[in-house]
Design a protein around this motif. Structure first.
Motif, PDB file in Angstrom:
ATOM      1  N   SER A 112      48.787  76.453  -9.509  1.00 38.48           N
ATOM      2  CA  SER A 112      49.474  77.584 -10.129  1.00 38.48           C
ATOM      3  C   SER A 112      48.889  78.929  -9.690  1.00 38.48           C
ATOM      4  CB  SER A 112      49.457  77.468 -11.652  1.00 38.48           C
ATOM      5  OG  SER A 112      48.142  77.540 -12.153  1.00 38.48           O
ATOM      6  N   ILE A 113      47.583  79.004  -9.544  1.00 37.32           N
ATOM      7  CA  ILE A 113      46.959  80.261  -9.114  1.00 37.32           C
ATOM      8  C   ILE A 113      47.418  80.630  -7.710  1.00 37.32           C
ATOM      9  CG2 ILE A 113      44.758  81.326  -8.453  1.00 37.32           C
ATOM     10  CD1 ILE A 113      43.526  79.770 -10.873  1.00 37.32           C
ATOM     11  N   VAL A 114      47.364  79.664  -6.799  1.00 31.86           N
ATOM     12  CA  VAL A 114      47.796  79.928  -5.423  1.00 31.86           C
ATOM     13  C   VAL A 114      49.273  80.322  -5.397  1.00 31.86           C
ATOM     14  CG1 VAL A 114      48.215  78.856  -3.170  1.00 31.86           C
ATOM     15  CG2 VAL A 114      46.028  78.515  -4.327  1.00 31.86           C
ATOM     16  N   GLN A 115      50.103  79.586  -6.116  1.00 34.61           N
ATOM     17  CA  GLN A 115      51.535  79.887  -6.119  1.00 34.61           C
ATOM     18  C   GLN A 115      51.814  81.258  -6.727  1.00 34.61           C
ATOM     19  OE1 GLN A 115      52.737  76.291  -8.210  1.00 34.61           O
ATOM     20  NE2 GLN A 115      53.677  75.480  -6.346  1.00 34.61           N
ATOM     21  N   MET A 116      51.114  81.604  -7.801  1.00 34.68           N
ATOM     22  CA  MET A 116      51.347  82.911  -8.429  1.00 34.68           C
ATOM     23  C   MET A 116      50.881  84.057  -7.543  1.00 34.68           C
ATOM     24  SD  MET A 116      50.842  82.597 -12.496  1.00 34.68           S
ATOM     25  CE  MET A 116      50.168  81.040 -12.985  1.00 34.68           C
ATOM     26  N   ILE A 117      49.805  83.844  -6.810  1.00 34.84           N
ATOM     27  CA  ILE A 117      49.303  84.893  -5.920  1.00 34.84           C
ATOM     28  C   ILE A 117      50.223  85.068  -4.709  1.00 34.84           C
ATOM     29  CG2 ILE A 117      47.449  85.476  -4.291  1.00 34.84           C
ATOM     30  CD1 ILE A 117      45.488  84.265  -6.355  1.00 34.84           C
ATOM     31  N   LEU A 118      50.652  83.949  -4.126  1.00 29.26           N
ATOM     32  CA  LEU A 118      51.406  84.014  -2.879  1.00 29.26           C
ATOM     33  C   LEU A 118      52.907  84.245  -3.049  1.00 29.26           C
ATOM     34  CD1 LEU A 118      49.659  81.174  -0.830  1.00 29.26           C
ATOM     35  CD2 LEU A 118      49.232  83.646  -0.763  1.00 29.26           C
ATOM     36  N   ALA A 119      53.494  83.743  -4.115  1.00 31.28           N
ATOM     37  CA  ALA A 119      54.963  83.822  -4.198  1.00 31.28           C
ATOM     38  C   ALA A 119      55.474  83.798  -5.632  1.00 31.28           C
ATOM     39  CB  ALA A 119      55.570  82.664  -3.418  1.00 31.28           C
ATOM     40  N   PHE A 120      54.873  84.560  -6.517  1.00 31.82           N
ATOM     41  CA  PHE A 120      55.258  84.512  -7.923  1.00 31.82           C
ATOM     42  C   PHE A 120      56.740  84.805  -8.126  1.00 31.82           C
ATOM     43  CE2 PHE A 120      55.736  86.274 -12.215  1.00 31.82           C
ATOM     44  CZ  PHE A 120      55.281  85.193 -12.950  1.00 31.82           C
ATOM     45  N   GLY A 121      57.277  85.764  -7.407  1.00 34.38           N
ATOM     46  CA  GLY A 121      58.676  86.147  -7.559  1.00 34.38           C
ATOM     47  C   GLY A 121      59.660  85.055  -7.169  1.00 34.38           C
ATOM     48  N   ARG A 122      59.237  84.092  -6.373  1.00 33.85           N
ATOM     49  CA  ARG A 122      60.133  83.037  -5.912  1.00 33.85           C
ATOM     50  C   ARG A 122      60.476  82.036  -7.019  1.00 33.85           C
ATOM     51  NH1 ARG A 122      57.912  79.401  -1.433  1.00 33.85           N
ATOM     52  NH2 ARG A 122      58.010  77.672  -2.857  1.00 33.85           N
ATOM     53  N   ALA A 123      59.495  81.677  -7.843  1.00 30.52           N
ATOM     54  CA  ALA A 123      59.737  80.676  -8.888  1.00 30.52           C
ATOM     55  C   ALA A 123      58.775  80.887 -10.063  1.00 30.52           C
ATOM     56  CB  ALA A 123      59.584  79.282  -8.319  1.00 30.52           C
ATOM     57  N   PRO A 124      58.911  81.999 -10.765  1.00 32.82           N
ATOM     58  CA  PRO A 124      57.940  82.292 -11.827  1.00 32.82           C
ATOM     59  C   PRO A 124      57.883  81.234 -12.929  1.00 32.82           C
ATOM     60  CG  PRO A 124      59.785  83.834 -11.890  1.00 32.82           C
ATOM     61  CD  PRO A 124      59.929  83.033 -10.645  1.00 32.82           C
ATOM     62  N   LEU A 125      59.012  80.683 -13.332  1.00 31.05           N
ATOM     63  CA  LEU A 125      59.008  79.674 -14.390  1.00 31.05           C
ATOM     64  C   LEU A 125      58.218  78.433 -13.966  1.00 31.05           C
ATOM     65  CD1 LEU A 125      59.886  78.643 -17.154  1.00 31.05           C
ATOM     66  CD2 LEU A 125      62.031  77.879 -16.099  1.00 31.05           C
ATOM     67  N   ALA A 126      58.451  77.956 -12.768  1.00 28.80           N
ATOM     68  CA  ALA A 126      57.743  76.779 -12.273  1.00 28.80           C
ATOM     69  C   ALA A 126      56.237  77.027 -12.217  1.00 28.80           C
ATOM     70  CB  ALA A 126      58.268  76.389 -10.890  1.00 28.80           C
ATOM     71  N   TYR A 127      55.841  78.195 -11.751  1.00 23.86           N
ATOM     72  CA  TYR A 127      54.419  78.485 -11.595  1.00 23.86           C
ATOM     73  C   TYR A 127      53.736  78.689 -12.945  1.00 23.86           C
ATOM     74  CZ  TYR A 127      56.079  79.200  -6.830  1.00 23.86           C
ATOM     75  OH  TYR A 127      56.671  79.050  -5.605  1.00 23.86           O
ATOM     76  N   VAL A 128      54.431  79.284 -13.877  1.00 23.33           N
ATOM     77  CA  VAL A 128      53.876  79.455 -15.224  1.00 23.33           C
ATOM     78  C   VAL A 128      53.760  78.090 -15.915  1.00 23.33           C
ATOM     79  CG1 VAL A 128      54.334  80.416 -17.511  1.00 23.33           C
ATOM     80  CG2 VAL A 128      54.564  81.859 -15.497  1.00 23.33           C
ATOM     81  N   LEU A 129      54.740  77.224 -15.716  1.00 32.00           N
ATOM     82  CA  LEU A 129      54.665  75.882 -16.302  1.00 32.00           C
ATOM     83  C   LEU A 129      53.475  75.097 -15.737  1.00 32.00           C
ATOM     84  CD1 LEU A 129      58.403  74.821 -16.531  1.00 32.00           C
ATOM     85  CD2 LEU A 129      56.821  75.215 -18.430  1.00 32.00           C
ATOM     86  N   SER A 130      53.188  75.266 -14.460  1.00 30.22           N
ATOM     87  CA  SER A 130      52.007  74.609 -13.878  1.00 30.22           C
ATOM     88  C   SER A 130      50.724  75.171 -14.495  1.00 30.22           C
ATOM     89  CB  SER A 130      51.986  74.774 -12.362  1.00 30.22           C
ATOM     90  OG  SER A 130      52.986  73.975 -11.766  1.00 30.22           O
ATOM     91  N   ALA A 131      50.707  76.472 -14.772  1.00 31.46           N
ATOM     92  CA  ALA A 131      49.546  77.086 -15.422  1.00 31.46           C
ATOM     93  C   ALA A 131      49.394  76.574 -16.858  1.00 31.46           C
ATOM     94  CB  ALA A 131      49.667  78.606 -15.403  1.00 31.46           C
ATOM     95  N   VAL A 132      50.503  76.422 -17.559  1.00 30.83           N
ATOM     96  CA  VAL A 132      50.465  75.871 -18.918  1.00 30.83           C
ATOM     97  C   VAL A 132      49.929  74.436 -18.879  1.00 30.83           C
ATOM     98  CG1 VAL A 132      51.913  75.112 -20.851  1.00 30.83           C
ATOM     99  CG2 VAL A 132      52.253  77.382 -19.857  1.00 30.83           C
ATOM    100  N   ALA A 133      50.384  73.653 -17.904  1.00 30.07           N
ATOM    101  CA  ALA A 133      49.883  72.289 -17.749  1.00 30.07           C
ATOM    102  C   ALA A 133      48.366  72.303 -17.552  1.00 30.07           C
ATOM    103  CB  ALA A 133      50.568  71.594 -16.579  1.00 30.07           C
ATOM    104  N   ALA A 134      47.880  73.217 -16.736  1.00 28.55           N
ATOM    105  CA  ALA A 134      46.435  73.313 -16.491  1.00 28.55           C
ATOM    106  C   ALA A 134      45.682  73.624 -17.786  1.00 28.55           C
ATOM    107  CB  ALA A 134      46.141  74.379 -15.441  1.00 28.55           C
ATOM    108  N   LEU A 135      46.218  74.525 -18.594  1.00 34.35           N
ATOM    109  CA  LEU A 135      45.579  74.864 -19.867  1.00 34.35           C
ATOM    110  C   LEU A 135      45.549  73.662 -20.813  1.00 34.35           C
ATOM    111  CD1 LEU A 135      47.037  78.433 -20.496  1.00 34.35           C
ATOM    112  CD2 LEU A 135      44.679  77.836 -19.897  1.00 34.35           C
ATOM    113  N   VAL A 136      46.653  72.948 -20.884  1.00 31.70           N
ATOM    114  CA  VAL A 136      46.719  71.758 -21.741  1.00 31.70           C
ATOM    115  C   VAL A 136      45.721  70.713 -21.251  1.00 31.70           C
ATOM    116  CG1 VAL A 136      48.192  69.843 -22.490  1.00 31.70           C
ATOM    117  CG2 VAL A 136      49.099  72.170 -22.469  1.00 31.70           C
ATOM    118  N   TYR A 137      45.698  70.458 -19.945  1.00 35.19           N
ATOM    119  CA  TYR A 137      44.757  69.497 -19.386  1.00 35.19           C
ATOM    120  C   TYR A 137      43.312  69.912 -19.685  1.00 35.19           C
ATOM    121  CZ  TYR A 137      48.639  67.595 -16.586  1.00 35.19           C
ATOM    122  OH  TYR A 137      49.807  67.028 -16.168  1.00 35.19           O
TER     123      TYR A 137
END
Length: 145
Positions: free
Chosen positions: A43-68
């Motif tokens: 999620s960090i790499v995706q948000m840094i490199l291409a956040f505008g392309r798929a913000p929902l997907a990248y935020v969901l991956s970050a939420v998954a990381a927090l839950v894990y």
């Protein structure tokens, strides 16, 4: 050691914590730790490199990381309160995996890029859908020990 054991075998009567991260719980700690790092890194790499392309997907991956990460912490911490909290988090994780996974199966174009939970965790060998079920089984078993 179970919750009914005393801490040092003395007559103090204090109950010891059941160690959630021992035995099979150690494997769960390892998997949740690895998935914390994997989901957070992704999620960090995706948000840094291409956040505008798929913000929902990248935020969901970050939420998954927090839950894990929170489940990992709870398993390592141990005790009844941590067990209950981890059980709730595993249930929320499973709900997220099923919701996002089903959404991506029914409407593949819903996300511009994959998340950790897309297609029920297909990119991660379906471990994201297996892990919370396994975690809940272990945590329910730990209650009865």
């Amino acid at each position: 050691m179970t919750e009914t054991d005393t801490t040092s075998g003395s007559a103090s009567g204090q109950k010891a914590r059941f160690e959630l991260g021992t035995g099979p719980g150690r494997v769960l700690v390892w998997f949740y730790g690895v998935f914390t790092v994997a989901a957070a890194s992704r999620s960090i790499v995706q948000m840094i490199l291409a956040f505008g392309r798929a913000p929902l997907a990248y935020v969901l991956s970050a939420v998954a990381a927090l839950v894990y990460g929170f489940i990992t912490y709870s398993l390592v911490r141990g005790g009844e309160k941590a067990r209950r909290t981890a059980l709730v988090c595993c249930a929320a994780e499973l709900a997220g995996v099923l919701l996002v996974g089903t959404w991506t199966l029914v409407e593949p174009s819903a996300f511009a890029d994959a998340t950790v939970w897309s297609y029920l965790g297909r990119d991660y060998l379906f471990i994201p859908v297996i892990l919370p079920v396994t975690g809940m089984i272990w945590l329910r078993r730990a209650k009865n020990v």
